[in-house]
Write an enzyme that holds these catalytic residues in place. Structure first.
Site, mmCIF file in Angstrom:
data_model
loop_
_atom_site.group_PDB
_atom_site.id
_atom_site.type_symbol
_atom_site.label_atom_id
_atom_site.label_comp_id
_atom_site.label_asym_id
_atom_site.label_seq_id
_atom_site.Cartn_x
_atom_site.Cartn_y
_atom_site.Cartn_z
ATOM 1 N N THR A 264 -2.698 -5.400 -5.931
ATOM 2 C CA THR A 264 -3.150 -6.684 -5.401
ATOM 3 C C THR A 264 -3.415 -6.586 -3.898
ATOM 4 O O THR A 264 -4.524 -6.874 -3.423
ATOM 5 C CB THR A 264 -2.068 -7.758 -5.669
ATOM 6 O OG1 THR A 264 -1.767 -7.745 -7.062
ATOM 7 C CG2 THR A 264 -2.531 -9.131 -5.254
ATOM 8 N N VAL A 265 -2.416 -6.163 -3.144
ATOM 9 C CA VAL A 265 -2.551 -6.167 -1.681
ATOM 10 C C VAL A 265 -3.408 -4.988 -1.208
ATOM 11 O O VAL A 265 -4.290 -5.144 -0.353
ATOM 12 C CB VAL A 265 -1.159 -6.138 -0.998
ATOM 13 C CG1 VAL A 265 -1.324 -6.254 0.512
ATOM 14 C CG2 VAL A 265 -0.282 -7.271 -1.521
ATOM 15 N N LYS B 26 9.268 -6.270 1.674
ATOM 16 C CA LYS B 26 10.402 -7.020 2.274
ATOM 17 C C LYS B 26 11.739 -6.428 1.868
ATOM 18 O O LYS B 26 12.667 -6.364 2.673
ATOM 19 C CB LYS B 26 10.328 -8.500 1.907
ATOM 20 C CG LYS B 26 10.545 -8.787 0.441
ATOM 21 C CD LYS B 26 9.766 -9.986 -0.015
ATOM 22 C CE LYS B 26 9.195 -9.712 -1.379
ATOM 23 N NZ LYS B 26 7.819 -9.845 -1.582
ATOM 24 N N GLU C 153 4.311 -7.256 9.253
ATOM 25 C CA GLU C 153 3.989 -8.697 9.279
ATOM 26 C C GLU C 153 3.879 -9.287 7.878
ATOM 27 O O GLU C 153 4.312 -10.417 7.629
ATOM 28 C CB GLU C 153 2.662 -8.909 10.033
ATOM 29 C CG GLU C 153 2.240 -10.349 10.172
ATOM 30 C CD GLU C 153 3.189 -11.190 11.014
ATOM 31 O OE1 GLU C 153 3.271 -10.952 12.223
ATOM 32 O OE2 GLU C 153 3.850 -12.083 10.450
ATOM 33 N N VAL D 279 6.926 -11.024 5.316
ATOM 34 C CA VAL D 279 7.440 -12.401 5.301
ATOM 35 C C VAL D 279 6.273 -13.368 5.402
ATOM 36 O O VAL D 279 5.493 -13.312 6.362
ATOM 37 C CB VAL D 279 8.401 -12.665 6.482
ATOM 38 C CG1 VAL D 279 8.936 -14.098 6.435
ATOM 39 C CG2 VAL D 279 9.554 -11.667 6.479
ATOM 40 N N GLU E 66 6.341 -14.100 -11.780
ATOM 41 C CA GLU E 66 6.325 -12.831 -12.506
ATOM 42 C C GLU E 66 6.888 -13.054 -13.915
ATOM 43 O O GLU E 66 7.659 -13.999 -14.130
ATOM 44 C CB GLU E 66 7.258 -11.829 -11.808
ATOM 45 C CG GLU E 66 6.927 -11.531 -10.371
ATOM 46 C CD GLU E 66 5.782 -10.551 -10.227
ATOM 47 O OE1 GLU E 66 5.529 -9.808 -11.191
ATOM 48 O OE2 GLU E 66 5.142 -10.549 -9.174
ATOM 49 N N LYS F 217 13.642 -12.118 2.956
ATOM 50 C CA LYS F 217 12.720 -12.502 4.046
ATOM 51 C C LYS F 217 13.508 -13.116 5.202
ATOM 52 O O LYS F 217 13.217 -12.852 6.372
ATOM 53 C CB LYS F 217 11.670 -13.474 3.523
ATOM 54 C CG LYS F 217 10.708 -12.835 2.521
ATOM 55 C CD LYS F 217 9.880 -13.893 1.833
ATOM 56 C CE LYS F 217 8.923 -13.294 0.815
ATOM 57 N NZ LYS F 217 8.318 -14.310 -0.053
ATOM 58 N N GLY G 222 -0.491 -13.635 -2.056
ATOM 59 C CA GLY G 222 -1.878 -13.559 -2.515
ATOM 60 C C GLY G 222 -2.584 -12.368 -1.905
ATOM 61 O O GLY G 222 -2.169 -11.836 -0.881
HETATM 62 N N1 LIG Z 1 1.159 -9.682 -3.960
HETATM 63 C C1 LIG Z 1 1.510 -10.441 -2.931
HETATM 64 O O1 LIG Z 1 1.062 -11.584 -2.796
HETATM 65 C C2 LIG Z 1 2.456 -9.906 -1.892
HETATM 66 C C3 LIG Z 1 2.788 -10.725 -0.809
HETATM 67 C C4 LIG Z 1 3.637 -10.214 0.194
HETATM 68 C C5 LIG Z 1 4.135 -8.930 0.064
HETATM 69 N N2 LIG Z 1 3.809 -8.189 -1.026
HETATM 70 C C6 LIG Z 1 4.366 -6.830 -1.118
HETATM 71 O O2 LIG Z 1 3.294 -5.913 -1.113
HETATM 72 C C7 LIG Z 1 3.646 -4.752 -1.884
HETATM 73 C C8 LIG Z 1 2.576 -4.519 -2.939
HETATM 74 O O3 LIG Z 1 2.512 -5.652 -3.785
HETATM 75 P P1 LIG Z 1 1.313 -5.847 -4.834
HETATM 76 O O4 LIG Z 1 1.399 -7.263 -5.284
HETATM 77 O O5 LIG Z 1 0.030 -5.331 -4.273
HETATM 78 O O6 LIG Z 1 1.786 -4.895 -6.030
HETATM 79 P P2 LIG Z 1 0.920 -4.385 -7.271
HETATM 80 O O7 LIG Z 1 -0.256 -5.233 -7.477
HETATM 81 O O8 LIG Z 1 1.874 -4.181 -8.386
HETATM 82 O O9 LIG Z 1 0.377 -2.961 -6.784
HETATM 83 C C9 LIG Z 1 1.219 -1.858 -6.611
HETATM 84 C C10 LIG Z 1 0.374 -0.633 -6.350
HETATM 85 O O10 LIG Z 1 1.246 0.442 -6.115
HETATM 86 C C11 LIG Z 1 0.885 1.533 -6.967
HETATM 87 N N3 LIG Z 1 2.114 2.278 -7.280
HETATM 88 C C12 LIG Z 1 3.235 1.807 -7.883
HETATM 89 N N4 LIG Z 1 4.140 2.795 -8.004
HETATM 90 C C13 LIG Z 1 3.576 3.895 -7.480
HETATM 91 C C14 LIG Z 1 4.001 5.238 -7.332
HETATM 92 N N5 LIG Z 1 5.204 5.649 -7.761
HETATM 93 N N6 LIG Z 1 3.160 6.120 -6.734
HETATM 94 C C15 LIG Z 1 1.954 5.720 -6.292
HETATM 95 N N7 LIG Z 1 1.475 4.446 -6.409
HETATM 96 C C16 LIG Z 1 2.286 3.554 -7.003
HETATM 97 C C17 LIG Z 1 0.271 0.884 -8.191
HETATM 98 O O11 LIG Z 1 -0.573 1.829 -8.828
HETATM 99 P P3 LIG Z 1 -1.500 1.423 -10.103
HETATM 100 O O12 LIG Z 1 -2.587 0.551 -9.522
HETATM 101 O O13 LIG Z 1 -2.014 2.694 -10.627
HETATM 102 O O14 LIG Z 1 -0.592 0.669 -11.031
HETATM 103 C C18 LIG Z 1 -0.514 -0.242 -7.529
HETATM 104 O O15 LIG Z 1 -1.748 0.208 -7.064
HETATM 105 C C19 LIG Z 1 5.043 -5.047 -2.439
HETATM 106 O O16 LIG Z 1 6.026 -4.480 -1.589
HETATM 107 C C20 LIG Z 1 5.125 -6.563 -2.395
HETATM 108 O O17 LIG Z 1 6.455 -7.038 -2.300
HETATM 109 C C21 LIG Z 1 2.966 -8.639 -2.010
#
Ligand SMILES: NC(=O)c1ccc[n+]([C@@H]2O[C@H](COP(=O)([O-])OP(=O)(O)OC[C@H]3O[C@@H](n4cnc5c(N)ncnc54)[C@H](OP(=O)(O)O)[C@@H]3O)[C@@H](O)[C@H]2O)c1
Length: 439
Positions: free
Chosen positions: A21-22, A112, A136, A139, A197, A212, A309
């Protein structure tokens, strides 16, 4: 992504770990580079390597296949990567980030949990190796609260900080307050809408907000607490009925993250709280986040926006990347010094010592002397009653709900009273307590 027309010498080699996502949002923002980014003289990023879990997944935006790897360690070790951007939230993140810092590479992360639980080790490592660690997005995503606390408010002593730091629970409480159902109904709705989730534990238990808050407490109060040191109670026990009573009293219920100076220590807690319905935070609805900071020089300030998001979070990640590149171009050394807690580090006040007002709700048999019995228990704990609401006999089998609002009391005393009231013969079921904050 390159900004060749500005004629920069060398692009910064970026290694991305995570393209979900990010991560995909970051690639999109860099590829689409708005004028605000293109105007920055030193902003010239070259994506060198990208780690994912599954190479076969379709990707959007599409990237050259040779950039992708399933081995994140390769990204960290790549000599052409100077800046590692960790966006997985996966358990080995600590190893990848610490190895990058050990190699003197700068890191940007949105993780976080990593910072709240192991920040101390990582900041020390960054400082020792002259690297930077920026976070940044960890949180409140796109809301620049970390930058504001570290830079804009640096001349202030932060007196208090109140946050709605979890969009999922704010969405659920908003829906309950609009009559969409009880906890289980709005949880299902939040999951169907993609706000929660499949396993919502981190959000509904308050743990996500606690992590956070621990990060903000380190910056705002120089506080040693990790996410586990923050007192944490979730929204699982909140019923529509509580929201209705709160409304009758002129309050809304929010999952608040609260940090306050208290005699050289810091109160740090996350729990559902009744807040006056005309307070700014009571009017932050749906999945939005907000943080209200009281600074000694600026007075009250409120930051509000989307706390999660794809693009809001990516926006914060890219802002960190830009700041890092510009700092390096200006020859600045690591900026991590303010994150290291020295001898003046401040501890968290145990929750038992915190004082606040309480809303207590009990279901009692409609018989003489019940209120007197509860009042006696409260008096024994030196808790004084501010008001009592006794409803008509409108609930199960002749029982009536009794609501008591207290004046300020110690948490330890209130917990004792809660247990003692529950043992009274006339009391049926659990004794519900909701803390009150006047903001
Ligand atoms: N989503 C939000 O709104 C949000 C907001 C604030 C902070 N965050 C933080 O941002 C971070 C990412 O969140 P996200 O929502 O983007 O997660 P996500 O959509 O689940 O994406 C995770 C990514 O990491 C890859 N990945 C997972 N395990 C891996 C490994 N062992 N080796 C290499 N790549 C790996 C996944 O690969 P695949 O694509 O192949 O599955 C995917 O591309 C997290 O720490 C989350 O807490 C997210």
């Amino acid at each position: 992504m390159r900004n060749k027309e500005l004629g920069n010498d060398m692009p910064i080699g970026v290694g991305l770990i995570g393209l979900g996502t990010v991560g995909s949002g970051v690639v999109e923002l860099l590829q689409d580079a708005p004028a605000s980014l293109r105007r920055r003289k030193h902003v010239d990023f070259a994506l060198r390597r990208v780690a994912v879990r599954d190479l076969d997944k379709p990707r959007s935006p599409a990237l050259a296949p040779e950039l992708l790897t399933e081995d994140a360690a390769e990204v960290v070790a790549d000599p052409d990567v100077q800046l590692v951007v960790e966006l997985t939230g996966a358990p080995p993140a600590f190893e990848w980030v610490s190895e990058a810092l050990r190699q003197g590479k700068d890191v940007v992360t949105a993780n976080k949990a990593l910072l709240a639980e192991r920040g101390e080790e990582l900041f020390e490592l960054a400082l020792a190796n002259g690297a930077d660690l920026m976070f940044e997005a960890s949180v409140a995503a796109g809301i620049p609260i970390i930058r504001s606390l570290r830079n804009g408010l640096v001349a202030n002593r932060v007196e208090s900080l109140y946050g709605i730091l979890n969009g999922t629970t704010n969405y659920m409480l908003t829906r309950m307050s609009r009559g969409a159902g009880d906890y289980a109904d709005v949880l299902k709705e939040a999951q169907d809408q993609g706000y929660a989730e499949p396993d919502p534990t981190m959000d509904v238990s308050g743990m996500d907000a606690a992590q956070k808050l621990a990060i903000l407490c380190r910056i705002a109060f120089h506080c040693t607490g990790t996410g586990r040191d923050v007192f944490c109670e979730g929204i699982e026990q909140i019923e529509s009925r509580d929201i209705e009573y709160a409304r009758e009293l002129g309050y809304a219920i929010k999952l608040l993250a609260i940090a306050k100076q208290q005699d050289g220590r810091v109160e740090a807690r996350v729990h559902p709280a009744m807040v006056p319905e005309d307070a700014l935070l009571a009017n932050i609805h749906d999945e939005f986040n907000a943080i209200q900071v009281q600074g000694s020089a600026v007075g009250p300030q409120v930051f509000s926006g989307r706390g999660a998001g794809r693009l809001p979070t990516a926006s914060a990640v890219v802002a960190d990347m830009v700041e890092l590149v510009e700092r390096k171009a200006a020859g600045a050394s690591t900026s991590i010094g303010d994150m290291i807690l020295g001898e003046d580090a401040v501890a968290v006040v145990p929750i038992e010592d915190v004082q606040m007002r309480y809303f207590m709700r009990v279901l009692v048999r409609d018989q003489p002397g019940v209120l007197a019995g509860i009042a006696r228990i409260l008096a024994e704990e030196r808790i004084s009653i501010a008001s009592v609401i006794q409803k008509e006999r409108d609930f199960e089998g002749g029982s009536v709900p009794l609501v008591i609002v207290t004046h300020e009391a110690r948490e330890a005393a209130m917990q004792q009273a809660q247990q003692a009231v529950a043992t009274l013969d006339a009391v049926q079921g659990a004794v519900k307590l909701i803390r009150m904050e006047d903001l």
